[in-house]
Design a protein around this motif. Sequence first.
Motif, PDB file in Angstrom:
ATOM      1  N   ALA A 115     -48.642  18.769 -27.015  1.00 17.12           N
ATOM      2  CA  ALA A 115     -48.052  17.429 -26.940  1.00 17.12           C
ATOM      3  C   ALA A 115     -48.148  16.701 -28.271  1.00 17.12           C
ATOM      4  CB  ALA A 115     -48.753  16.615 -25.846  1.00 17.12           C
ATOM      5  N   THR A 116     -48.363  17.439 -29.368  1.00 17.69           N
ATOM      6  CA  THR A 116     -48.605  16.813 -30.666  1.00 17.69           C
ATOM      7  C   THR A 116     -47.433  15.948 -31.106  1.00 17.69           C
ATOM      8  OG1 THR A 116     -49.876  18.798 -31.235  1.00 17.69           O
ATOM      9  CG2 THR A 116     -49.394  17.256 -33.011  1.00 17.69           C
ATOM     10  N   GLU A 117     -46.214  16.470 -30.974  1.00 18.56           N
ATOM     11  CA  GLU A 117     -45.063  15.727 -31.450  1.00 18.56           C
ATOM     12  C   GLU A 117     -44.829  14.476 -30.606  1.00 18.56           C
ATOM     13  OE1 GLU A 117     -41.706  14.729 -33.816  1.00 18.56           O
ATOM     14  OE2 GLU A 117     -43.604  15.787 -34.108  1.00 18.56           O
ATOM     15  N   GLN A 118     -45.025  14.567 -29.305  1.00 15.01           N
ATOM     16  CA  GLN A 118     -44.867  13.376 -28.474  1.00 15.01           C
ATOM     17  C   GLN A 118     -45.925  12.337 -28.818  1.00 15.01           C
ATOM     18  OE1 GLN A 118     -44.566  14.125 -24.271  1.00 15.01           O
ATOM     19  NE2 GLN A 118     -44.164  11.982 -23.772  1.00 15.01           N
ATOM     20  N   ALA A 119     -47.150  12.792 -29.099  1.00 13.52           N
ATOM     21  CA  ALA A 119     -48.205  11.860 -29.507  1.00 13.52           C
ATOM     22  C   ALA A 119     -47.851  11.190 -30.828  1.00 13.52           C
ATOM     23  CB  ALA A 119     -49.532  12.604 -29.620  1.00 13.52           C
ATOM     24  N   ARG A 120     -47.298  11.965 -31.759  1.00 13.03           N
ATOM     25  CA  ARG A 120     -46.911  11.400 -33.049  1.00 13.03           C
ATOM     26  C   ARG A 120     -45.838  10.321 -32.872  1.00 13.03           C
ATOM     27  NH1 ARG A 120     -43.238  11.717 -37.182  1.00 13.03           N
ATOM     28  NH2 ARG A 120     -41.814  12.957 -35.901  1.00 13.03           N
ATOM     29  N   LEU A 121     -44.817  10.630 -32.095  1.00 16.10           N
ATOM     30  CA  LEU A 121     -43.731   9.673 -31.901  1.00 16.10           C
ATOM     31  C   LEU A 121     -44.182   8.444 -31.119  1.00 16.10           C
ATOM     32  CD1 LEU A 121     -40.747  12.084 -31.167  1.00 16.10           C
ATOM     33  CD2 LEU A 121     -41.178  10.770 -33.255  1.00 16.10           C
ATOM     34  N   SER A 122     -45.179   8.593 -30.274  1.00  9.44           N
ATOM     35  CA  SER A 122     -45.680   7.447 -29.511  1.00  9.44           C
ATOM     36  C   SER A 122     -46.297   6.386 -30.416  1.00  9.44           C
ATOM     37  CB  SER A 122     -46.717   7.906 -28.485  1.00  9.44           C
ATOM     38  OG  SER A 122     -46.120   8.676 -27.478  1.00  9.44           O
ATOM     39  N   GLN A 125     -43.927   2.268 -34.467  1.00  6.66           N
ATOM     40  CA  GLN A 125     -43.951   0.844 -34.126  1.00  6.66           C
ATOM     41  C   GLN A 125     -42.560   0.289 -33.845  1.00  6.66           C
ATOM     42  OE1 GLN A 125     -46.990  -1.735 -36.004  1.00  6.66           O
ATOM     43  NE2 GLN A 125     -47.094  -0.116 -37.534  1.00  6.66           N
ATOM     44  N   THR A 126     -41.527   0.984 -34.259  1.00  7.89           N
ATOM     45  CA  THR A 126     -40.169   0.543 -33.977  1.00  7.89           C
ATOM     46  C   THR A 126     -39.356   1.743 -33.528  1.00  7.89           C
ATOM     47  OG1 THR A 126     -39.478   0.910 -36.259  1.00  7.89           O
ATOM     48  CG2 THR A 126     -40.239  -1.299 -35.686  1.00  7.89           C
ATOM     49  N   GLY A 127     -38.264   1.482 -32.864  1.00  5.84           N
ATOM     50  CA  GLY A 127     -37.394   2.563 -32.430  1.00  5.84           C
ATOM     51  C   GLY A 127     -37.225   2.554 -30.927  1.00  5.84           C
ATOM     52  N   SER A 128     -36.334   3.395 -30.464  1.00  7.71           N
ATOM     53  CA  SER A 128     -36.019   3.425 -29.033  1.00  7.71           C
ATOM     54  C   SER A 128     -36.367   4.760 -28.404  1.00  7.71           C
ATOM     55  CB  SER A 128     -34.512   3.162 -28.843  1.00  7.71           C
ATOM     56  OG  SER A 128     -33.753   4.133 -29.556  1.00  7.71           O
ATOM     57  N   ASP A 129     -37.317   5.481 -29.017  1.00  9.95           N
ATOM     58  CA  ASP A 129     -37.609   6.822 -28.536  1.00  9.95           C
ATOM     59  C   ASP A 129     -38.345   6.828 -27.203  1.00  9.95           C
ATOM     60  OD1 ASP A 129     -39.363   5.583 -30.331  1.00  9.95           O
ATOM     61  OD2 ASP A 129     -40.548   7.399 -30.578  1.00  9.95           O
ATOM     62  N   TYR A 130     -39.024   5.729 -26.852  1.00 15.16           N
ATOM     63  CA  TYR A 130     -39.686   5.632 -25.544  1.00 15.16           C
ATOM     64  C   TYR A 130     -39.277   4.303 -24.918  1.00 15.16           C
ATOM     65  CZ  TYR A 130     -42.406   9.686 -26.744  1.00 15.16           C
ATOM     66  OH  TYR A 130     -42.777  10.953 -27.092  1.00 15.16           O
ATOM     67  N   PHE A 238     -55.785  -4.512 -23.885  1.00 21.82           N
ATOM     68  CA  PHE A 238     -55.369  -3.250 -24.478  1.00 21.82           C
ATOM     69  C   PHE A 238     -55.131  -2.244 -23.351  1.00 21.82           C
ATOM     70  CE2 PHE A 238     -57.500  -5.417 -27.875  1.00 21.82           C
ATOM     71  CZ  PHE A 238     -56.849  -5.024 -29.033  1.00 21.82           C
ATOM     72  N   TYR A 239     -54.439  -1.171 -23.683  1.00 24.18           N
ATOM     73  CA  TYR A 239     -54.204  -0.018 -22.808  1.00 24.18           C
ATOM     74  C   TYR A 239     -53.221  -0.298 -21.677  1.00 24.18           C
ATOM     75  CZ  TYR A 239     -58.258   1.265 -25.488  1.00 24.18           C
ATOM     76  OH  TYR A 239     -59.114   1.484 -26.539  1.00 24.18           O
ATOM     77  N   ASP A 240     -53.348  -1.421 -20.993  1.00 23.36           N
ATOM     78  CA  ASP A 240     -52.405  -1.738 -19.927  1.00 23.36           C
ATOM     79  C   ASP A 240     -51.418  -2.826 -20.325  1.00 23.36           C
ATOM     80  OD1 ASP A 240     -53.420   0.141 -18.171  1.00 23.36           O
ATOM     81  OD2 ASP A 240     -54.906  -1.232 -17.341  1.00 23.36           O
ATOM     82  N   ASP A 241     -51.393  -3.204 -21.597  1.00 28.92           N
ATOM     83  CA  ASP A 241     -50.457  -4.237 -22.055  1.00 28.92           C
ATOM     84  C   ASP A 241     -49.031  -3.774 -21.787  1.00 28.92           C
ATOM     85  OD1 ASP A 241     -48.672  -5.740 -23.850  1.00 28.92           O
ATOM     86  OD2 ASP A 241     -50.544  -6.548 -24.678  1.00 28.92           O
ATOM     87  N   GLY A 257     -49.112   5.602 -23.999  1.00 29.15           N
ATOM     88  CA  GLY A 257     -49.020   4.229 -24.473  1.00 29.15           C
ATOM     89  C   GLY A 257     -49.590   4.101 -25.877  1.00 29.15           C
ATOM     90  N   TRP A 258     -49.075   3.129 -26.633  1.00 27.92           N
ATOM     91  CA  TRP A 258     -49.467   2.996 -28.037  1.00 27.92           C
ATOM     92  C   TRP A 258     -50.971   2.800 -28.188  1.00 27.92           C
ATOM     93  CZ3 TRP A 258     -51.804   0.093 -31.724  1.00 27.92           C
ATOM     94  CH2 TRP A 258     -51.466   0.365 -33.053  1.00 27.92           C
TER      95      TRP A 258
END
Length: 500
Positions: A115-122, A125-130, A238-241, A257-258
């Motif tokens: 899941a490395t790439e999904q973690a990286r994209l998560s 700070q900007t974008g519509s990937d999630y 945090f975490y549930d924001d 989540g971020w």
Amino acid sequence: MAELVLTGQIHGQTTTLCNFTISVDGGAPVGPGSVVLDQSIFTVPDTDTAIDIEADAVDQAKYGTLTAHLDIDASGGVTATFPPVNSNWPDPTVTSSADGQVITMTVHFAPLRDATEQARLSLAQTGSDYPGSPPAPSPGDMSFRTPGVSLPPLVYGVPSAIDTTCIASPAVDSGAIQVQVQTLSPFGETVVLRLPGVTAPQLVAVHWPAGVSRDPGAPPAAFLVYFHPGMAQNSPAFYDDPRDRHDPTTGQTYPFGWDYQFFGLLNYLQYIGDPFLTNPFAKGLALQLENAAHNVVLVLPLMRVAGNPCDETGSFADAGFLQEYLPEIQAFMFRRKGNFQFGPIGRLGMASFSSGHAALTCFLGGATNQAHPLYLDTLQEVYLFDPHADLVSETLAPLAQVAAWAARGTSASKIARLYTQNDPAQLAPLLGQLGVTAPGPAPFDAATADDRSSLTSLPLAAWNALAAQQGGTVPYANTGQVHQVIPALMLTDAMRRSQF
């Protein structure tokens, strides 16, 4: 005609808990012509043939479906190709007989997903990937978090730390904490792995140093499992924001989540500024391991917000689960280097910081665990980094569990270390638990003659004196700041004194 012989392995053992189908030259999927024990045998053309293979585990939730592709050219040569992220298939073995070629392939089913790439994209700070559906600001806008680091990282990993404050050896000398300035460049691979079907932790970050061999015939790797502080104490801010980036599959903030990704994983792996002079909140665990020059694999489970520490820790509180999954992590990383051996891990250590001691206590205090070989013999080192800061009464409980563990099983080679900001007036009960004696006023390092048990006292006044000497932006004016810097520096000391 040729024969294609397919077998599956789970935990390094051949298994019948899987089903194979193949498609020849784009035709409909077909099952094997015969099954002999654990071998599925297909008859296939021996030239000018394209074969797609599908391996379905019986336990789909845990092991899923794996695929491969074969091309047999006009001369009978066999070429195998696999999905880019798939390291579950070794190359086929081809033998010849009077009846034609026999092509043998084995698939290694694993309960881990990269899941490395999904973690990286998560971490973007900007974008519509999630997308998710949180309120304003827009779902891709994470500007309300300002971590002071470029996100997402171009490559998920641990960058070098230039001219960085590190703990010296010895850590305490002449009544003062000793530091030195070094440049730390980690060599190795950092990945994030997902554990399907598990409530917690659903992700673990793994840092595999280059010095830990993954070549065929490599010895069992040493592991360190690190429990960070519990999440519930900082929820829901945090975490549930609701503004946190959501997992696009589940719509939840956990595990992608971020806040979970940044504060639960990345902030522990790397330094973000100097860990003493500017930012003790980032722990640089992978860099500390590198600095200690001991080859050990770091496993950082991502805990989740829950009603009690054992639910936050989830499956990592169970020795049986770790007995299964730590070797699976080793095998996963071996396969990335073309090594398909499977076996037990080597020496195991555990460490915890702050309320992470409660997670460690969930493991050490489990009655079933206490009779398990992983608890008794595999686990050989435990480090506590400032549990409950200056609350001695709260530190006694986890320390009692550590002392009980140290006296059981293969006890002669076990190591236990406590790093605390408590001062000598408070430390008598803790010193007794570890069987050590305070050598004088704090700061000090009190250890048994064989250095297998130790308590290092690092009080606020000593950090203040060091900060005045070094000059930095962190004032060390309260115990909370000291609470952060201890794990940011002292893992290096524990590892230097380890038997890894």
